[in-house]
Write an enzyme that holds these catalytic residues in place. Structure first.
Site, PDB file in Angstrom:
ATOM      1  N   ASN A  48      40.533  59.712  -6.215  1.00 45.43           N
ATOM      2  CA  ASN A  48      41.371  60.733  -6.868  1.00 45.43           C
ATOM      3  C   ASN A  48      41.034  60.931  -8.346  1.00 45.43           C
ATOM      4  O   ASN A  48      41.697  61.700  -9.040  1.00 45.43           O
ATOM      5  CB  ASN A  48      42.859  60.384  -6.718  1.00 45.43           C
TER       6      ASN A  48
ATOM      7  N   ASP B  52      36.413  55.452  -6.118  1.00 38.42           N
ATOM      8  CA  ASP B  52      37.628  56.136  -6.580  1.00 38.42           C
ATOM      9  C   ASP B  52      37.702  57.505  -5.917  1.00 38.42           C
ATOM     10  O   ASP B  52      36.780  58.308  -6.047  1.00 38.42           O
ATOM     11  CB  ASP B  52      37.550  56.262  -8.114  1.00 38.42           C
TER      12      ASP B  52
ATOM     13  N   ASP C  27      40.327  53.331  -4.653  1.00 42.35           N
ATOM     14  CA  ASP C  27      41.539  53.537  -3.858  1.00 42.35           C
ATOM     15  C   ASP C  27      41.190  53.738  -2.382  1.00 42.35           C
ATOM     16  O   ASP C  27      40.017  53.718  -2.000  1.00 42.35           O
ATOM     17  CB  ASP C  27      42.337  54.726  -4.410  1.00 42.35           C
TER      18      ASP C  27
ATOM     19  N   ASP D 260      40.990  58.792 -11.081  1.00 39.39           N
ATOM     20  CA  ASP D 260      41.653  58.119 -12.207  1.00 39.39           C
ATOM     21  C   ASP D 260      40.871  56.897 -12.689  1.00 39.39           C
ATOM     22  O   ASP D 260      41.355  56.135 -13.523  1.00 39.39           O
ATOM     23  CB  ASP D 260      43.095  57.720 -11.838  1.00 39.39           C
TER      24      ASP D 260
ATOM     25  N   ASP E 236      45.077  34.765   2.147  1.00 39.95           N
ATOM     26  CA  ASP E 236      44.896  34.294   0.776  1.00 39.95           C
ATOM     27  C   ASP E 236      45.510  32.896   0.617  1.00 39.95           C
ATOM     28  O   ASP E 236      46.626  32.652   1.075  1.00 39.95           O
ATOM     29  CB  ASP E 236      45.621  35.284  -0.153  1.00 39.95           C
TER      30      ASP E 236
ATOM     31  N   GLU F 135      41.135  31.841   3.683  1.00 39.76           N
ATOM     32  CA  GLU F 135      40.590  31.455   2.385  1.00 39.76           C
ATOM     33  C   GLU F 135      41.212  30.094   2.084  1.00 39.76           C
ATOM     34  O   GLU F 135      42.305  29.999   1.541  1.00 39.76           O
ATOM     35  CB  GLU F 135      40.975  32.454   1.289  1.00 39.76           C
TER      36      GLU F 135
HETATM   37  C1  GLC Z   1      42.895  33.959  -4.015  1.00 39.94           C
HETATM   38  C2  GLC Z   1      42.282  35.285  -4.398  1.00 39.94           C
HETATM   39  C3  GLC Z   1      42.234  35.376  -5.889  1.00 39.94           C
HETATM   40  C4  GLC Z   1      43.637  35.287  -6.424  1.00 39.94           C
HETATM   41  C5  GLC Z   1      44.322  34.028  -5.920  1.00 39.94           C
HETATM   42  C6  GLC Z   1      45.782  34.085  -6.153  1.00 39.94           C
HETATM   43  O1  GLC Z   1      42.122  32.893  -4.382  1.00 39.94           O
HETATM   44  O2  GLC Z   1      41.024  35.417  -3.809  1.00 39.94           O
HETATM   45  O3  GLC Z   1      41.614  36.545  -6.323  1.00 39.94           O
HETATM   46  O4  GLC Z   1      43.613  35.267  -7.820  1.00 39.94           O
HETATM   47  O5  GLC Z   1      44.175  33.866  -4.542  1.00 39.94           O
HETATM   48  O6  GLC Z   1      46.376  34.990  -5.265  1.00 39.94           O
HETATM   49 CA    CA Z   2      41.797  56.210  -7.912  1.00 42.22          CA
END
Ligand code: GLC
Ligand code: CA
Length: 574
Positions: free
Chosen positions: A64, A62, A70, A66, A248, A307
């Site tokens: 900043n 982190d 980030d 919070d 993804d 992925e």
């Molecule tokens: C992929 C990501 C996962 C997310 C899913 C939907 O599997 O790694 O974290 O929930 O896609 O976007």
């Molecule tokens: Ca932050």
């Protein structure tokens, strides 16, 4: 029998670099000089044996104060990643998002969520990473957007058959009044994959498809406008200097056109390998080919990693054909039990299938979607011992590897988080208290003796999830000077991997080995031995010990004793 410490034996083992530990690099607040950032001149195939570190942005550092990680936090910790010895960093989504799925619900693909910083912060991060010779990979989330994306609002408001409507997947329901979902597809997070819309006049309307959370409507990839928009998004980030994309749900964009029923319940789990009409359809490859053409048009070796939850390693290899993506996470390896026969089988099949298309395999043990492997391998001391051995095994295999933040510290899954703090939609939508991914997303412990272990500046605010008290012994600071620690092991393994000509891309040759043991050689002059069984194993000493995940004994001159769950790297003189 003599015993040398894990990962150590300075006289015979890891060499001078392990004993002379440089001091822990301090986080840097500002990059040194942005204008002086050189354009990196990397060779094209850098990714074939790269070690890439996954940053789950909310939980890495982190900047900043919070309590949420980030972009600034990442930039200040780049010297750590440089010193750890990785080649690149993959950063999970930081785009504007209602955060219903930790940012995998994207509301605007070409901007930064204020929670994580600004586009200026992103530019500064890239520039500093490149200055340190680290590449940066960002997440591309093409299967679905957030329901807060401008497109979805437009689609809901638009007439059926209009361009705006066609960007998502709407269907009439079944039953007398359309009150039943169009088919039996299930959301990965539980429940039906369809949610019914409401017409502007308040009456129930068609259903829309969401393979994940209802707030993540699936995009219609048969629509040329969707394709064109993603090409623009890819170019936007490439023009900003990113070195690649982690795609993804790369197996999800195309669905069976008939929307055929699956026919049974409990169809899919995270990273699962079931054959389904909504995943891994042949036509998805055409999309990857179009992206490869874009990547190849940019200098410097830009890449994409899939992925893809493919049903088999053959199906997975299709994503890394020469005109498609470069890498694909090997979840078949991740899902293998800690068992010599199973590991050897999945390694062989991975190398064979990837080899058929001329690609390396991409090894991975953990990520932000699965239980940390210390816990999967049994937890406690046994889990840690196995995770140490697994690290040396993975990093000795031919190909590239991904390291999930915190695995280099030996972090385990946190299983007792306060229920009111949990955020994962998978957990929130399931009655099963044991499911959910928050436990592998606890903020990283950097230094100090109490949570959040300097995850936040000045350590005043707690992180968005609290870290267990015993992580005081696992902080980066606590482990940095300790060659025997998990961090010491990763650093030394990564250093040797860079230096030793046999490691990285290439081939392996299995050698005769006692049951429960894996022994392979790599040319020139390298042998890896792993005792995966539960008893000591005696082996003829193959060479000079380079690095060991645990104590190694000597039974008699020339015969080593490998305790259970121990991996050793050896150098062979020619
Ligand atoms: C992929 C990501 C996962 C997310 C899913 C939907 O599997 O790694 O974290 O929930 O896609 O976007
Ligand atoms: Ca932050």
């Amino acid at each position: 029998m003599t015993v040398t410490g894990p990962g150590r034996a300075p006289s015979a083992a890891s060499g001078p670099a392990a004993s002379a530990q440089p001091t822990l690099p301090r986080p840097t607040a500002e990059p040194s000089d942005l204008s002086a950032t050189p354009t990196p001149a990397w060779p094209r195939a850098w990714w074939r044996d790269a070690v890439i570190y996954q940053v789950y942005i909310r939980s890495f550092a982190d900047g900043n104060g919070d309590g949420i990680g980030d972009l600034l936090g990442i930039r200040t910790r780049l010297p750590y990643l440089r010193a750890l010895g990785v080649d690149a960093v993959w950063i999970t989504p930081f785009y504007p998002s209602p955060m219903a799925d930790g940012g995998y619900d994207v509301a605007d693909y070409c901007a930064v969520d204020p929670l994580f910083g600004t586009l200026g912060d992103f530019d500064a991060l890239i520039a500093e990473a490149h200055r340190l010779d680290l590449r940066v990979i960002v997440d591309l989330v093409p299967n679905h957007s957030s329901d807060q994306h401008r497109w979805f609002a437009e689609a809901l408001a638009a007439r059926k058959g209009s361009a705006a409507h066609d960007r998502y997947i709407f269907r009439p329901g079944k039953g007398e009044c359309g009150e039943l979902p169009p088919n039996d597809w299930e959301s990965v997070f539980g429940g039906p994959a369809w949610t019914r819309t409401v017409e502007p006049d308040g009456t129930p309307g068609d259903w829309y498809l969401h393979l994940f959370d209802p707030s993540q409507p699936d995009l219609n990839w048969h629509d040329p406008a969707v394709r064109a928009e993603f090409e623009r998004i890819i170019e936007f980030w490439l023009d900003r200097g990113v070195d690649g994309f982690r795609v993804d749900v790369a197996h999800g964009m195309i669905k069976d056109p008939e929307l055929l029923d699956v026919g049974y319940p409990n169809q899919i789990t995270m990273l699962g390998s079931a054959v389904l009409p909504y995943f891994d359809q042949d036509d998805v490859h055409e999309i990857h080919r179009s992206w490869r053409r874009i990547l190849d048009g940019y200098p410097g070796g830009r890449i994409a990693v899939a992925e893809a939850w493919a049903p088999s390693l053959e199906r997975l290899a299709a994503y890394v054909r020469p005109d498609e993506l470069h890498q694909a996470f090997n979840f078949h390896y991740l899902n293998s039990p800690w068992d010599a026969e199973a590991l050897r089988a999945v390694i062989d099949r991975s190398l064979d299938t990837a080899g058929l298309v001329g690609a390396p395999s991409t090894w991975v043990l953990s990520n932000h979607d699965v239980r940390r492997h210390v816990t999967r391998y049994g937890g406690g001391e046994a889990g840690l011992r196995r995770a140490r051995a697994a690290a040396l095994l993975m990093l000795a295999l031919p190909g590239s590897a991904y390291v999930y933040q915190g695995e280099e510290l030996g972090l385990e899954e946190v299983l007792d988080l306060p229920p009111e703090l949990l955020q994962d939609p998978q957990r929130l939508r399931s009655p099963d208290e044991n499911c959910g991914r928050d436990g592998c997303r606890v903020p990283l412990p950097w230094s100090g003796s109490a949570s959040p272990f300097n995850f936040t500046p000045l350590n005043i605010v707690d992180g968005w999830l609290p870290a267990p008290a015993h992580w005081a012994a696992l902080t980066v600071e606590a482990q940095w000077q300790e060659p025997d620690s998990m961090l010491g092991l990763y650093r030394e393994a990564l250093r040797l991997r860079r230096e030793h000509p046999a490691l990285g891309d290439g081939a392996l040759a299995w050698q005769a080995a006692p049951e429960g043991t894996l022994v392979f050689s790599r040319e020139p002059g390298f042998v890896c031995t792993v005792n995966v069984g539960d008893g000591d194993v005696e082996l003829p000493v193959p060479g000079t010990l380079l690095l060991a995940s645990g104590p190694v004994g000597t039974a008699s001159p020339g015969v080593a004793v490998l305790p259970p769950d121990t991996a050793v790297w050896w150098a062979i003189e020619s």
